[in-house]
Write an enzyme that holds these catalytic residues in place. Structure first.
Site, PDB file in Angstrom:
ATOM      1  CG  HIS A 104      -0.276  -0.065   2.526  1.00 18.45           C
ATOM      2  ND1 HIS A 104       0.280  -1.226   3.034  1.00 18.45           N
ATOM      3  CD2 HIS A 104      -0.061   0.887   3.462  1.00 18.45           C
ATOM      4  CE1 HIS A 104       0.802  -0.976   4.226  1.00 18.45           C
ATOM      5  NE2 HIS A 104       0.613   0.304   4.509  1.00 18.45           N
ATOM      6  CG  HIS A 106       1.137   5.611   3.688  1.00 15.43           C
ATOM      7  ND1 HIS A 106       0.319   5.469   4.779  1.00 15.43           N
ATOM      8  CD2 HIS A 106       1.892   4.487   3.635  1.00 15.43           C
ATOM      9  CE1 HIS A 106       0.566   4.312   5.361  1.00 15.43           C
ATOM     10  NE2 HIS A 106       1.522   3.692   4.686  1.00 15.43           N
TER      11      HIS A 106
END
Length: 164
Positions: A104, A106
């Site tokens: 993932h 940010h």
């Protein structure tokens, strides 16, 4: 499971800001739970990749460049379109060590001092792309320094092994 529920649209489907559905090079961009979505000064979004085999920065190679470039470009475009925040005002990074092992990325406002956005933990996505373009196995070979809190299990494991 939270990540998979989002990717499968079993949860938070109404919160999706952008999706590229490609199973290899696609991702879902959603607001982070830390962001109340009211103030742009602390904007915080997460891009969750569809590919489940990539767990962290250490797994990335040059074959992932199309995915990473999609996240960078499409993510910036989606944030600009939805929130009016240009890419030049975003900090886009990966954590190492991550808080969960599903790749993932940010997206935070530059004005927001987000937890884990400091140099000891954050690796700018643009730098990751450049490093992989130079050396496909950069993140398998490079020593990566990271900070640990005193109460973290990983720190205890290092201490037990006599590594700290």
């Amino acid at each position: 499971q939270w990540v998979y529920n989002i990717l499968e649209k079993k949860a938070e489907a109404d919160r999706i800001i952008h999706e590229n559905p490609d199973p290899c090079n696609g991702f879902v961009l959603v607001p982070d739970l830390k962001w109340n979505q009211n103030q742009l000064e602390d904007l915080y979004l997460i891009a969750l990749v569809h590919c489940r085999e990539v767990k962290s920065l250490r797994d990335l190679t040059a074959e992932h460049l199309p995915l990473l470039r999609n996240i960078l470009e499409e993510g910036k475009e989606a944030v600009a379109k939805r929130f009016g925040v240009p890419g030049s005002q975003l900090r886009i990074y990966l954590h190492y060590q991550p808080s969960y092992y599903h790749l993932h990325v940010h997206f935070t406002a530059l004005s927001y001092d987000a937890p884990g956005s400091s140099v000891e933990r954050a690796h700018l996505l643009a730098d990751v792309i450049d490093n992989l373009a130079l050396d496909s196995t950069y993140y398998q070979k490079r020593a990566l320094t990271f900070a640990l809190r005193a109460d973290e299990l990983l720190l205890k494991k290092f201490q037990e092994a006599g590594r700290v």
